[in-house]
Design a protein around this motif. Structure first.
Motif, PDB file in Angstrom:
ATOM      1  N   MET A   1      -7.289 -32.769 -11.592  1.00 38.47           N
ATOM      2  CA  MET A   1      -7.846 -32.659 -12.879  1.00 38.47           C
ATOM      3  C   MET A   1      -7.396 -31.546 -13.804  1.00 38.47           C
ATOM      4  N   ALA A   2      -7.104 -31.704 -15.046  1.00 34.69           N
ATOM      5  CA  ALA A   2      -6.633 -30.885 -16.016  1.00 34.69           C
ATOM      6  C   ALA A   2      -7.590 -30.040 -16.719  1.00 34.69           C
ATOM      7  N   TYR A   3      -7.345 -28.940 -17.301  1.00 35.41           N
ATOM      8  CA  TYR A   3      -8.370 -28.496 -18.285  1.00 35.41           C
ATOM      9  C   TYR A   3      -7.411 -27.888 -19.509  1.00 35.41           C
ATOM     10  N   ILE A   4      -7.857 -27.959 -20.741  1.00 38.76           N
ATOM     11  CA  ILE A   4      -7.437 -27.374 -21.499  1.00 38.76           C
ATOM     12  C   ILE A   4      -8.727 -26.907 -22.659  1.00 38.76           C
ATOM     13  N   GLY A   5      -8.481 -25.468 -22.865  1.00 36.80           N
ATOM     14  CA  GLY A   5      -9.555 -25.034 -23.665  1.00 36.80           C
ATOM     15  C   GLY A   5      -9.601 -23.236 -23.554  1.00 36.80           C
ATOM     16  N   HIS A   6     -10.722 -22.935 -24.103  1.00 36.50           N
ATOM     17  CA  HIS A   6     -10.681 -21.291 -24.307  1.00 36.50           C
ATOM     18  C   HIS A   6     -11.782 -20.764 -23.231  1.00 36.50           C
ATOM     19  N   ARG A   7     -12.222 -21.570 -22.158  1.00 39.09           N
ATOM     20  CA  ARG A   7     -13.063 -21.364 -21.021  1.00 39.09           C
ATOM     21  C   ARG A   7     -14.565 -20.670 -21.689  1.00 39.09           C
ATOM     22  N   PRO A   8     -15.283 -21.335 -22.532  1.00 42.56           N
ATOM     23  CA  PRO A   8     -16.597 -20.849 -23.270  1.00 42.56           C
ATOM     24  C   PRO A   8     -17.410 -20.369 -22.361  1.00 42.56           C
ATOM     25  N   THR A   9     -17.516 -20.771 -21.230  1.00 43.20           N
ATOM     26  CA  THR A   9     -18.591 -20.126 -20.256  1.00 43.20           C
ATOM     27  C   THR A   9     -18.305 -18.704 -19.775  1.00 43.20           C
ATOM     28  N   ILE A  10     -17.117 -18.105 -20.036  1.00 42.45           N
ATOM     29  CA  ILE A  10     -16.905 -16.966 -19.551  1.00 42.45           C
ATOM     30  C   ILE A  10     -16.532 -16.193 -20.878  1.00 42.45           C
ATOM     31  N   ASN A  11     -16.759 -16.797 -22.037  1.00 42.26           N
ATOM     32  CA  ASN A  11     -16.280 -16.167 -23.496  1.00 42.26           C
ATOM     33  C   ASN A  11     -14.681 -15.829 -23.287  1.00 42.26           C
ATOM     34  N   GLY A  12     -13.898 -16.797 -22.916  1.00 44.98           N
ATOM     35  CA  GLY A  12     -12.543 -16.706 -22.855  1.00 44.98           C
ATOM     36  C   GLY A  12     -11.846 -16.629 -24.497  1.00 44.98           C
ATOM     37  N   MET A  13     -10.908 -15.886 -24.680  1.00 43.47           N
ATOM     38  CA  MET A  13     -10.201 -15.556 -25.636  1.00 43.47           C
ATOM     39  C   MET A  13      -9.059 -16.378 -26.168  1.00 43.47           C
ATOM     40  N   THR A  14      -8.580 -16.770 -25.267  1.00 46.04           N
ATOM     41  CA  THR A  14      -7.259 -17.577 -25.152  1.00 46.04           C
ATOM     42  C   THR A  14      -7.414 -18.994 -24.798  1.00 46.04           C
ATOM     43  N   ARG A  15      -6.549 -19.843 -25.335  1.00 46.95           N
ATOM     44  CA  ARG A  15      -6.446 -21.273 -24.947  1.00 46.95           C
ATOM     45  C   ARG A  15      -5.639 -21.432 -23.893  1.00 46.95           C
ATOM     46  N   ASN A  16      -5.990 -21.936 -22.601  1.00 48.54           N
ATOM     47  CA  ASN A  16      -5.404 -22.275 -21.250  1.00 48.54           C
ATOM     48  C   ASN A  16      -5.171 -23.569 -21.218  1.00 48.54           C
ATOM     49  N   ILE A  17      -4.147 -23.980 -20.514  1.00 50.93           N
ATOM     50  CA  ILE A  17      -3.747 -25.113 -20.114  1.00 50.93           C
ATOM     51  C   ILE A  17      -3.538 -24.947 -18.716  1.00 50.93           C
TER      52      ILE A  17
END
Length: 308
Positions: free
Chosen positions: A240-256
């Motif tokens: 399972m892949a994730y694309i996003g800014h990890r809002p639950t931990i207030n992420g600042m960068t977009r991760n793949i």
């Protein structure tokens, strides 16, 4: 398939059957054209040649346009064309000097003198040469002079290519993976290098491989969770892949990143291919890591069901 990174690397061949284009995505519309190319080559015992360009002409002629995103990188495009059985791929470095070739220079210096074209498959609306003044009529006129045959791609087929490209990009940016894959005729994929992250997934029980995409022009789907298969050293694995800014931990960068199921190999710095099969859900902010872990367990079950 032989790949040439410059037209000067190509050696003249007998009965070259040629087409020209960006072929971004090598999707269903492109595949019609390539099938026609192969059919014509077989008729005269020839070999198929695709002439494409890199960088994409818009990157050179309109550098201010930073919105251009391509379905495939040049490496991914070559891989797909090779899988289709194309004989030769010429990747011509596109520059302003190249764009200033006249229509006559383009036809004589490139198609005739460098490639030895016997048949060229071209769309009714294909434009080339300085100020895009060259077109089908020039090819048809000069074909008698230089002894090659022009095969026109019907308007409907050309329109299918344009519509498919636009619809694929739109679908990927709105998480409609199913529609994108339908137009592509294969699962959309990204390739990239596995890099070290902050190991948060590992502490949550869902270790992920963080993927670095080296090409800024590569189109990335909208944020969310996806059911994917991951090719590591040629072997497929579910994940399972994730694309996003990890809002639950207030992420600042977009991760793949991708959690590869039942997998514990060290693949740092390796190139992997991730094939997108289904969209699972949008990226949302959870009320703490415990809630996120609960949802990840549900996501895993959803992915396994979709990939079964």
């Amino acid at each position: 398939m032989k790949i040439y990174n410059n037209i000067d690397e190509f050696k003249l061949i007998e009965n070259a059957v040629v087409t020209i284009g960006t072929f971004d995505g090598v999707h269903t519309g492109h595949r019609k054209i390539i099938a026609k190319l192969q059919e014509l080559a077989k008729e005269i015992g020839g070999e198929t040649v695709i002439l494409t360009f890199f960088p994409h002409p818009r990157m050179i002629l309109h550098p201010e346009d930073q919105d251009l995103k391509l379905i495939t990188t040049i490496t991914e495009k070559a891989q797909l064309l090779e899988e289709m059985g194309v004989d030769h791929l010429i990747v011509t470095p596109f520059s302003r000097d190249f764009s200033n070739l006249s229509a006559l220079e383009y036809i004589h210096d490139i198609l005739v003198a460098k490639i030895g074209t016997k048949r060229i498959v071209i769309g009714y609306d294909h434009r080339f040469g300085k100020d895009r003044k060259g077109g089908l009529e020039d090819l048809q006129r000069l074909s008698k002079v230089y002894d090659f045959e022009v095969v026109e791609i019907p308007e409907q087929d050309i329109n299918d290519v344009a519509v498919s490209s636009t619809k694929i990009r739109t679908a990927l940016l709105s998480d409609d993976i199913a529609l994108a894959n339908q137009f592509l005729s294969y699962p959309f994929f990204i390739t990239g290098k596995v890099i070290r992250g902050d190991q948060l997934g590992r502490t949550l029980g869902y270790p992920t491989a963080n993927i670095l995409i080296g090409e800024s022009y590569k189109l990335i789907p909208a944020d969310g969770i996806f059911a994917v298969t991951v090719e590591v050293n040629g072997a497929p694995h579910k994940g399972m892949a994730y694309i996003g800014h990890r809002p639950t931990i207030n992420g600042m960068t977009r991760n793949i990143e991708v959690n590869i199921f039942d997998f514990n190999q060290d693949i740092y710095d390796q190139q992997i291919r991730m094939n997108f099969h289904h969209f699972v859900r949008s990226d949302i902010k959870f009320n703490g890591l415990d809630a996120l872990v609960v949802q990840l367990a549900k996501d895993r079950e959803s992915v396994l069901a979709l990939l079964s």
